[in-house]
Design a protein around this motif. Sequence first.
Motif, mmCIF file in Angstrom:
data_model
loop_
_atom_site.group_PDB
_atom_site.id
_atom_site.type_symbol
_atom_site.label_atom_id
_atom_site.label_comp_id
_atom_site.label_asym_id
_atom_site.label_seq_id
_atom_site.Cartn_x
_atom_site.Cartn_y
_atom_site.Cartn_z
ATOM 1 N N ALA A 187 0.833 -1.201 0.000
ATOM 2 C CA ALA A 187 0.000 0.000 0.000
ATOM 3 C C ALA A 187 0.870 1.254 0.000
ATOM 4 N N GLY A 188 1.998 1.205 0.700
ATOM 5 C CA GLY A 188 2.921 2.343 0.694
ATOM 6 C C GLY A 188 3.479 2.608 -0.691
ATOM 7 N N ALA A 189 3.795 1.526 -1.417
ATOM 8 C CA ALA A 189 4.298 1.688 -2.782
ATOM 9 C C ALA A 189 3.217 2.270 -3.693
ATOM 10 N N ILE A 190 2.006 1.762 -3.582
ATOM 11 C CA ILE A 190 0.898 2.284 -4.393
ATOM 12 C C ILE A 190 0.613 3.735 -4.026
ATOM 13 N N ASN A 191 0.645 4.046 -2.727
ATOM 14 C CA ASN A 191 0.401 5.412 -2.272
ATOM 15 C C ASN A 191 1.453 6.372 -2.829
ATOM 16 N N SER A 192 2.707 5.941 -2.847
ATOM 17 C CA SER A 192 3.778 6.783 -3.403
ATOM 18 C C SER A 192 3.548 7.053 -4.882
ATOM 19 N N CYS A 193 3.143 6.011 -5.616
ATOM 20 C CA CYS A 193 2.843 6.193 -7.049
ATOM 21 C C CYS A 193 1.660 7.136 -7.242
ATOM 22 N N MET A 194 0.620 6.958 -6.422
ATOM 23 C CA MET A 194 -0.570 7.824 -6.525
ATOM 24 C C MET A 194 -0.199 9.278 -6.212
ATOM 25 N N LYS A 195 0.674 9.467 -5.231
ATOM 26 C CA LYS A 195 1.095 10.815 -4.856
ATOM 27 C C LYS A 195 1.864 11.480 -5.994
ATOM 28 N N ILE A 196 2.767 10.729 -6.620
ATOM 29 C CA ILE A 196 3.568 11.275 -7.716
ATOM 30 C C ILE A 196 2.707 11.543 -8.947
ATOM 31 N N LEU A 197 1.844 10.581 -9.293
ATOM 32 C CA LEU A 197 1.064 10.689 -10.526
ATOM 33 C C LEU A 197 -0.146 11.619 -10.414
ATOM 34 N N PHE A 198 -0.858 11.532 -9.272
ATOM 35 C CA PHE A 198 -2.133 12.250 -9.162
ATOM 36 C C PHE A 198 -2.214 13.225 -7.985
ATOM 37 N N GLY A 199 -1.185 13.264 -7.157
ATOM 38 C CA GLY A 199 -1.204 14.147 -5.996
ATOM 39 C C GLY A 199 -2.079 13.633 -4.861
ATOM 40 N N PHE A 200 -2.557 12.382 -4.945
ATOM 41 C CA PHE A 200 -3.400 11.778 -3.907
ATOM 42 C C PHE A 200 -2.511 11.063 -2.911
ATOM 43 N N ASP A 201 -2.621 11.430 -1.634
ATOM 44 C CA ASP A 201 -1.775 10.866 -0.595
ATOM 45 C C ASP A 201 -2.635 10.510 0.617
ATOM 46 N N ASN A 202 -3.019 9.234 0.727
ATOM 47 C CA ASN A 202 -3.822 8.775 1.855
ATOM 48 C C ASN A 202 -3.501 7.303 2.099
ATOM 49 N N LEU A 203 -2.426 7.041 2.831
ATOM 50 C CA LEU A 203 -1.945 5.679 3.039
ATOM 51 C C LEU A 203 -2.972 4.777 3.732
ATOM 52 N N PRO A 204 -3.655 5.207 4.788
ATOM 53 C CA PRO A 204 -4.644 4.302 5.408
ATOM 54 C C PRO A 204 -5.758 3.879 4.436
ATOM 55 N N PHE A 205 -6.224 4.799 3.610
ATOM 56 C CA PHE A 205 -7.267 4.483 2.626
ATOM 57 C C PHE A 205 -6.747 3.489 1.593
ATOM 58 N N ILE A 206 -5.544 3.713 1.078
ATOM 59 C CA ILE A 206 -4.939 2.814 0.093
ATOM 60 C C ILE A 206 -4.702 1.436 0.725
ATOM 61 N N TYR A 207 -4.281 1.430 1.993
ATOM 62 C CA TYR A 207 -4.065 0.160 2.701
ATOM 63 C C TYR A 207 -5.351 -0.652 2.766
ATOM 64 N N VAL A 208 -6.449 -0.013 3.116
ATOM 65 C CA VAL A 208 -7.740 -0.711 3.201
ATOM 66 C C VAL A 208 -8.141 -1.244 1.821
ATOM 67 N N LEU A 209 -8.025 -0.421 0.778
ATOM 68 C CA LEU A 209 -8.374 -0.869 -0.573
ATOM 69 C C LEU A 209 -7.484 -2.018 -1.036
#
Length: 181
Positions: free
Chosen positions: A129-151
Amino acid sequence: MEKITDNKNLDASLAKNVDTDLQPTKERIMDPLSYGASFLGGCVSIGTFSMGASLIGALTVTQAIIAMAIGCLVIAVALVLIGNCGHKYGIPYSIQLRSSFGTTGVKVPGFLRGIPAIIWFGYQSWIGAGAINSCMKILFGFDNLPFIYVLFTIAQVALAIHGFKEIKWLENISCIFIIMS
């Protein structure tokens, strides 16, 4: 060629009250290629490398890689020893343990085996989830690790619900990309 036990060879009087999921199976899901992909995918993973990276500083990079390789080899040998009967005859590990621990006592090793599995699942999910969150932050500016972890955890559980065949194919395909990267 190995002789594979199937449910038709079981004494009907012994098998009538036994859940068919607990009886030896005729169908084999894993082949040698799938076992190799599963082993490599398990050893070459973000979780394994992040744990190994914590050794760097105390060990050199080469020593850390050797330590990870030794750890994976020890796990591989243990899995081969534990899983030989299950692979050969299709008997689940928890059923094999009944001969040593009985139907009540088998709960203790099952529980002890489940605790590290749950912890490792949570750890790997957090790293993924941390890796996906980092990609989302870089690509789309979305940064919410707990939400990504749950998904991410829901996606893994949904995949597991579909059975081991789906997990096997995902493992076989992802192993190629994991090793290449």
